[in-house]
Scaffold this motif. Structure first.
Motif, short mmCIF file in Angstrom:
data_model
loop_
_atom_site.label_atom_id
_atom_site.label_comp_id
_atom_site.label_asym_id
_atom_site.label_seq_id
_atom_site.Cartn_x
_atom_site.Cartn_y
_atom_site.Cartn_z
N ALA A 102 1.02 -1.40 -0.06
CA ALA A 102 0.09 0.19 -0.24
C ALA A 102 1.05 1.54 0.27
O ALA A 102 0.60 2.13 -0.71
N GLU A 103 1.67 1.49 1.01
CA GLU A 103 2.22 1.95 0.86
C GLU A 103 3.38 2.42 -0.19
O GLU A 103 3.66 3.61 -1.03
N ARG A 104 3.92 0.97 -1.04
CA ARG A 104 4.92 1.24 -1.87
C ARG A 104 4.61 1.81 -3.00
O ARG A 104 5.02 2.75 -4.05
N LEU A 105 2.81 2.01 -3.36
CA LEU A 105 2.65 1.86 -4.26
C LEU A 105 1.82 3.50 -4.36
O LEU A 105 2.42 4.14 -5.12
N ARG A 106 1.72 4.11 -3.11
CA ARG A 106 1.34 4.96 -2.87
C ARG A 106 2.32 6.10 -3.37
O ARG A 106 2.63 7.43 -4.04
#
Length: 206
Positions: A102-106
């Motif tokens: 989730a954070e990587r994609l954001r």
């Protein structure tokens, strides 16, 4: 699109420009590079319109402008998750074997417009079509034979999530005919009565 290709030396019809705009999502560097790709072709306009992320000029651009600034974990995440049409954090973690999706994609979406968040519902993202084509070729180069295994992981995740149609498509892409056949058999009657015979026919032929 027509003005940009004309400035780069290529004249397109309105229909050709529409196809190129759709393939590039109006991404200006992609339009310009597509025009360069057409140079020297026996059919320059067709070569321009049918541009892909596998073209050497575009692959070099993406490699230097995108991947060169990323860490190795981000590169692995992008190449492995490129087998997904829509990249959701949960399925991306299952497919890539890497936590923190989730954070990587954001972060990737903030830093690069070729990774786009989709509106509505749970967080999900789409990779630009040309980027996806490049990443899938890069996956084959970096991890030969991995794509089928990743598709099978995706099929397992989608089946557990109750999203059988996506599970079937990934099982077929992963050459797991047994799983695909089992899933198709389970929903054949409901799909038939719902009028989805074209989709059933495609699955059965596959």
């Amino acid at each position: 699109t027509r003005r940009l290709t004309a400035a780069a030396g290529r004249s397109l019809t309105p229909d050709q420009a529409d196809v190129l705009r759709e393939r590039t999502d109006g991404w200006a560097p992609g339009i310009y590079l597509a025009t360069l790709v057409g140079t020297g072709s026996t059919d320059p306009s067709r070569a321009t319109v049918m541009v892909s992320g596998n073209e050497p000029a575009i692959a070099d651009y993406l490699r230097s402008e995108l991947l060169s600034s990323l860490g190795d974990e981000d590169r692995v995440f992008l190449t492995r998750s490129s087998i997904l049409e829509v990249v959701e954090p949960s399925v991306a973690e299952a497919v890539t074997g890497m936590p923190g999706a989730a954070e990587r994609l954001r972060s990737l979406a903030r830093e690069n417009r070729l990774v786009t968040p989709l509106a509505g519902g749970a967080p999900s993202y789409r990779y630009h079509q040309i980027l996806s084509e490049y990443l899938r070729a890069e996956l084959d180069r970096r991890e030969p034979g991995a794509a089928a295994k990743l598709h099978r992981r995706a099929a397992t995740w989608f089946e557990r999530a109750g999203r059988v149609e996506a599970a079937i498509d990934h099982a077929l892409a992963g050459a797991d005919e047994a799983t695909a056949a089992r899933l198709v058999l389970a929903i054949t009657l409901s799909m038939h009565y719902a009028g989805h015979t074209d989709l059933l026919d495609r699955w059965i032929r596959a």
